[in-house]
Scaffold this active site. Structure first.
Site, PDB file in Angstrom:
ATOM      1  CB  CYS A  20      41.091  43.129  40.602  1.00 46.27           C
ATOM      2  SG  CYS A  20      41.718  43.094  42.272  1.00 46.27           S
TER       3      CYS A  20
ATOM      4  CB  CYS B  79      40.656  46.424  42.034  1.00 42.30           C
ATOM      5  SG  CYS B  79      42.379  45.269  42.045  1.00 42.30           S
TER       6      CYS B  79
END
Length: 317
Positions: free
Chosen positions: A31, A34
């Site tokens: 991600c 993230c």
């Protein structure tokens, strides 16, 4: 920051959130956003000096936890307090927005609030509880939403045997949704005191209870009465041992009052949160070093609470 799995979730998140707010960061290695918010969360955790605990949950590896929290996109952050999720957000928000989110929920650490706490503690140490009560009353009058002041005020009123005043001061907190566990603990303590004052068994010696219990191990009413007498007398561990005997035999008896009373004692015994220490970088509240394995350097009372919390968990499972 600590990585959490299903195996340590109960201890590191649910139990810990009764002592300090816990921010869950659901992320995944693939991600992109993230990787942006992850370092920011770690930075803010340090900036806030132990006012909250950051845990990271790999949503790919811990799908059971992701499903339990209804995670549909990542990154998603969820704030846990008193064992329950209270708020959250999705996406890589900027630092200012993150701090606004946290400040909405976290207790103040500095400024006037901290000074007031210091003043009240000084008055108590000086043997002047009346001055501390007046200070807390003034604080609540100016800021009725100050839950920390309300908790200390009610507790001090109970210690001074001003029970009607304590009940009146506690009432607004009991009407709040959701209720905070610390206020439920004070309610259970007041219930125990009222029982000791009004019931003839309030003056019994332990042997009188034990005779009845020996004749009937499932005499839960006598066990609860004994536990309340012990609780009011300050024999906390003996009270919890008696309550645990009820819980192990019948978890739901009497609307789960034994369990609620047990939890109340744990809450009343839990040491106050330590003040933020700038030199304690890399540690969370309570001296928990976040270096590989988690090592809790707890005082004896905190250790006692942890032991009995585990006993209750085993009895309920």
């Amino acid at each position: 920051m600590i990585n959490v799995t299903i195996e340590n979730f109960e201890a590191e998140v649910v139990a810990a959130s009764h002592q300090i707010p816990v921010l869950l960061d659901f992320w995944a290695p693939w991600c992109g956003p993230c990787k942006v918010i992850g370092p920011l969360l770690e930075k803010v955790e340090v900036d806030y000096g132990g006012r909250f605990k950051l845990v990271k949950i790999d949503s790919d590896q811990e799908q059971q936890l992701s499903q339990a929290f209804g995670i549909r996109s990542i990154p998603t952050c969820v704030l846990m307090m008193d064992g329950k999720p209270v708020d959250g957000f999705m996406g890589a928000v900027p630092e200012g927005q993150l701090k606004t989110f946290l400040d909405k929920h976290l207790p103040a650490a500095d400024g006037e609030a901290a000074e007031a706490v210091d003043e009240i503690q000084a008055q108590l140490y000086a043997g002047d509880p009346q001055a501390a009560l007046e200070k807390l009353h003034t604080t609540l009058t100016e800021d009725p939403g100050n839950d920390d002041a309300r908790y200390d005020y009610v507790k001090l009123l109970i210690e001074g045997n001003m029970l009607e005043d304590a009940e009146a001061a506690l009432e607004p907190a009991l009407k709040a949704i959701p209720r905070q566990i610390r206020f439920e603990a004070l309610e259970q303590f007041l219930d125990a005191i009222r029982f000791v004052e009004s019931d003839e068994r309030g003056t019994w010696a332990p042997e009188q209870f034990d005779t009845l219990i020996a004749a009937n191990k499932r005499d839960f009413d006598t066990r609860l009465a004994k536990a309340r007498v012990l609780m009011v007398g300050g024999s906390w561990t003996a009270a919890m041992d008696e309550l645990l005997e009820i819980v192990m035999r019948d978890k739901a008896w009497n609307n789960a009052v034994p369990r609620k009373t047990f939890v109340a004692i744990l809450e009343l015994l839990t040491p106050p949160k330590p003040k933020a220490d700038p030199s304690a970088a890399g540690k969370s509240a309570g001296g928990i070093e976040l270096m590989g394995k988690v090592v809790a350097e707890q005082d004896p009372q905190a250790q006692l609470v942890a032991v009995y919390r585990r006993k209750l968990s085993m009895a309920l499972n």
